[in-house]
Design a protein around this motif. Structure first.
Motif, mmCIF file in Angstrom:
data_model
loop_
_atom_site.group_PDB
_atom_site.id
_atom_site.type_symbol
_atom_site.label_atom_id
_atom_site.label_comp_id
_atom_site.label_asym_id
_atom_site.label_seq_id
_atom_site.Cartn_x
_atom_site.Cartn_y
_atom_site.Cartn_z
ATOM 1 N N GLY A 1 -36.233 58.315 20.619
ATOM 2 C CA GLY A 1 -37.529 58.586 21.248
ATOM 3 C C GLY A 1 -38.533 57.492 20.962
ATOM 4 O O GLY A 1 -39.333 57.128 21.810
ATOM 5 N N ASP A 2 -38.487 56.938 19.754
ATOM 6 C CA ASP A 2 -39.500 55.955 19.372
ATOM 7 C C ASP A 2 -38.900 54.954 18.390
ATOM 8 O O ASP A 2 -38.069 55.314 17.550
ATOM 9 C CB ASP A 2 -40.702 56.676 18.729
ATOM 10 N N THR B 1 -36.546 64.500 26.026
ATOM 11 C CA THR B 1 -37.704 65.282 25.555
ATOM 12 C C THR B 1 -38.269 64.596 24.309
ATOM 13 O O THR B 1 -37.780 63.539 23.915
ATOM 14 C CB THR B 1 -37.294 66.714 25.134
ATOM 15 N N LYS B 2 -39.281 65.237 23.712
ATOM 16 C CA LYS B 2 -39.754 64.750 22.405
ATOM 17 C C LYS B 2 -39.359 65.724 21.303
ATOM 18 O O LYS B 2 -39.827 65.618 20.164
ATOM 19 C CB LYS B 2 -41.274 64.556 22.432
ATOM 20 N N ILE C 1 -39.372 49.739 9.009
ATOM 21 C CA ILE C 1 -39.048 50.014 10.415
ATOM 22 C C ILE C 1 -38.363 51.374 10.497
ATOM 23 O O ILE C 1 -37.588 51.749 9.616
ATOM 24 C CB ILE C 1 -38.084 48.925 10.957
ATOM 25 N N ALA C 2 -38.626 52.090 11.594
ATOM 26 C CA ALA C 2 -37.988 53.398 11.758
ATOM 27 C C ALA C 2 -37.665 53.680 13.215
ATOM 28 O O ALA C 2 -38.260 53.088 14.123
ATOM 29 C CB ALA C 2 -38.908 54.492 11.224
ATOM 30 N N ILE C 3 -36.712 54.585 13.412
ATOM 31 C CA ILE C 3 -36.479 55.135 14.747
ATOM 32 C C ILE C 3 -36.570 56.655 14.644
ATOM 33 O O ILE C 3 -36.151 57.246 13.648
ATOM 34 C CB ILE C 3 -35.121 54.701 15.363
ATOM 35 N N TYR D 1 -40.436 66.243 10.597
ATOM 36 C CA TYR D 1 -39.411 67.040 11.283
ATOM 37 C C TYR D 1 -37.995 66.617 10.881
ATOM 38 O O TYR D 1 -37.026 67.050 11.498
ATOM 39 C CB TYR D 1 -39.596 66.931 12.811
ATOM 40 N N GLY D 2 -37.888 65.744 9.898
ATOM 41 C CA GLY D 2 -36.575 65.306 9.413
ATOM 42 C C GLY D 2 -35.779 64.537 10.453
ATOM 43 O O GLY D 2 -34.561 64.422 10.348
ATOM 44 N N ASN D 3 -36.470 63.966 11.434
ATOM 45 C CA ASN D 3 -35.733 63.328 12.544
ATOM 46 C C ASN D 3 -35.959 61.824 12.620
ATOM 47 O O ASN D 3 -35.844 61.232 13.690
ATOM 48 C CB ASN D 3 -36.142 63.984 13.875
ATOM 49 N N VAL D 4 -36.304 61.231 11.482
ATOM 50 C CA VAL D 4 -36.574 59.791 11.461
ATOM 51 C C VAL D 4 -35.567 59.089 10.551
ATOM 52 O O VAL D 4 -35.290 59.548 9.446
ATOM 53 C CB VAL D 4 -38.019 59.512 10.977
#
Ligand code: PLZ
Length: 433
Positions: free
Chosen positions: A356-357, A374-375, A365-367, A402-405
């Motif tokens: 998403g990002d 969706t987001k 750096i992160a994704i 959200y533990g999603n990075v």
């Protein structure tokens, strides 16, 4: 050499589980025997590429030569006196250096403590003392530590706060300019978030009751969230206009990590107090509080301190770190790492809509992974990618409310071929998913 974890690590893990409480987690269960040059080596002889630096600590590399040399000499000379009992020069040298290197050319004072959390706690104590006010303002997605006060300052319940209350009083949380998740879009993010934050401060707390605003210039544990440009200067300006101490928590972002020596420099923000730790001493436990002389000097004699703060081994290590950053131009190295990673990750984002990002600066750096199209946060995908990377010998860390990075913090000295190899493993893991 073996599966990850190998038999020796598995045996050690069983001992860890019998001796250490499960509250102390394990990201990657290999036991390390040596590390350096962007590689960690485990008890089974496996070499892993290190995209974590022990959570942004070993920026100069593990067992960096200048750190080793100074610490070895110091450990043979003397190991501790307690700086408050009988002082030594290296402590003063570190403070002089930080007064010189941190943003702003005003007169400063620095003192040394053991951990990031301790630095943040002290910043709050000093701000309260200097202003005679009590309230502390922090932000959504903020992380400041695990002690009672800093856990209260931290945003995320699980795992940091859950069932550890009651929390410290007089802590208030306001919105952070999180571009990717700002409801009306990233263009409006800085202005709207600043407006909301300032409105909450003035209406709900009263600016005249606020001792300090504490903010990470890039939210670290919260998911490497770089506030939309304009947000930080606006908040700092509000603080200045209202006699509020603006505290920049640069525990994770400091010491060249983001491609400037301190992350605040990116938008020319000059904090009243800056807290640093992690990258400061190449792995030896050290942290610092640096602030305007007129604020720092308010506290009565003997009001600050601790047994180990500014331990001589850690001070020597810090001097070795600062020399290394300068001599090897690690600020430029951090930028170069960002210049390599960001385009590769952005082209990966074009191929896979699970990303998403892509964000960050320098070697921070992160994704952020989402349900495709969706987001909606996708922590399961992060877990799957991490598992694959670890099995393939790439140490990566996670983050995010959200533990999603997935976050990447390679040592700044990592050779480019290792960086490329690590990125290759990551790309493959995402493609397979
Ligand atoms: N402020 C901005 O990033 C530490 C936490 C690891 P200490 N971040 C890593 C964990 O899960 O405990 C951190 C930070 C910022 C403060 C701290 C706290 O620093 O040295 O861990 O106390």
């Amino acid at each position: 050499m073996t599966a990850i974890p190998g038999p020796k690590s598995q045996e050690l893990l069983a001992r860890k589980e019998a001796a250490v409480p499960p509250g102390i987690g394990t990201t990657l269960p290999v036991f390390i025997t040596r590390a350096g040059g962007g590689v960690v080596q485990d008890a089974d002889g496996n070499s892993l590429i290190d995209f974590g630096s022990g959570i942004a600590v070993t920026s100069v590399g593990n067992a960096a030569p200048k750190v080793v040399e100074r610490v070895q000499k110091q450990v043979a000379d003397f190991t501790h006196t307690c700086f408050m009992v009988t002082p030594y020069e290296s402590y003063v040298q570190v403070c002089e250096k930080l007064n010189e290197l941190t943003p702003g050319d005003h007169e400063k004072r620095t003192f040394l403590v053991n951990s990031g959390a301790e630095a943040v706690e002290n910043a709050v104590k000093i701000a309260r003392h200097a202003t005679g006010r009590q309230a502390v303002v922090v932000f959504d997605h903020g992380y400041h530590g695990r002690t009672l006060l800093t856990m209260t300052l931290t945003a995320k319940n699980m795992p940091y706060k859950h069932k550890f209350g009651p929390f410290a009083p007089e802590v208030y949380r306001v919105p952070l300019a999180y571009p990717f998740r700002w409801p009306s879009g990233p263009e409006n993010c800085a202005e709207e978030a600043a407006e909301q934050a300032i409105d909450m401060i003035t209406k709900q707390i009263g600016a005249e009751n606020v001792a300090a605003v504490v903010i990470e210039p890039i939210a670290g544990e919260g998911g490497f969230i770089e506030p939309a440009k304009g947000f930080l200067p606006r908040v700092a300006e509000f603080c200045r206009a209202n006699g509020i101490v603006f505290v920049a928590d640069e525990v994770q972002t400091g010491f060249a990590r983001t491609g400037t020596l301190f992350a605040c420099e990116d938008e020319g923000v000059v904090p009243d107090i800056i807290t640093t730790a992690k990258g400061i001493a190449g792995g030896l436990p050290l942290a610092a509080v640096t602030g305007r002389a007129e604020i720092m000097d308010q506290v009565h004699a003997g009001g600050l301190g601790g047994t180990y703060g500014g331990n001589p081994l850690a001070c020597e290590a810090a001097l070795g770190v600062l020399e290394t950053i300068e001599e090897e131009d690690l600020v430029a190295r951090a930028r170069r790492i960002g210049d390599i990673m960001l385009p590769r990750l952005r082209s990966l984002q074009e191929r896979f809509d699970i990303i998403g990002d892509v964000r960050g600066r320098g070697a921070m750096i992160a994704i952020e992974l989402v349900e495709p199209g969706t987001k909606e946060p996708n922590p399961a995908a992060v877990q799957a990618v991490v598992k694959r990377c670890h099995a393939e010998g790439l140490l990566v860390l996670t983050a995010g409310t959200y533990g999603n990075v997935l976050r990447f913090l390679p040592p700044l000295v990592m050779p480019e071929h290792l960086l490329e190899e690590g990125l290759g493993i990551l790309e493959k893991a995402i493609a397979e998913l």
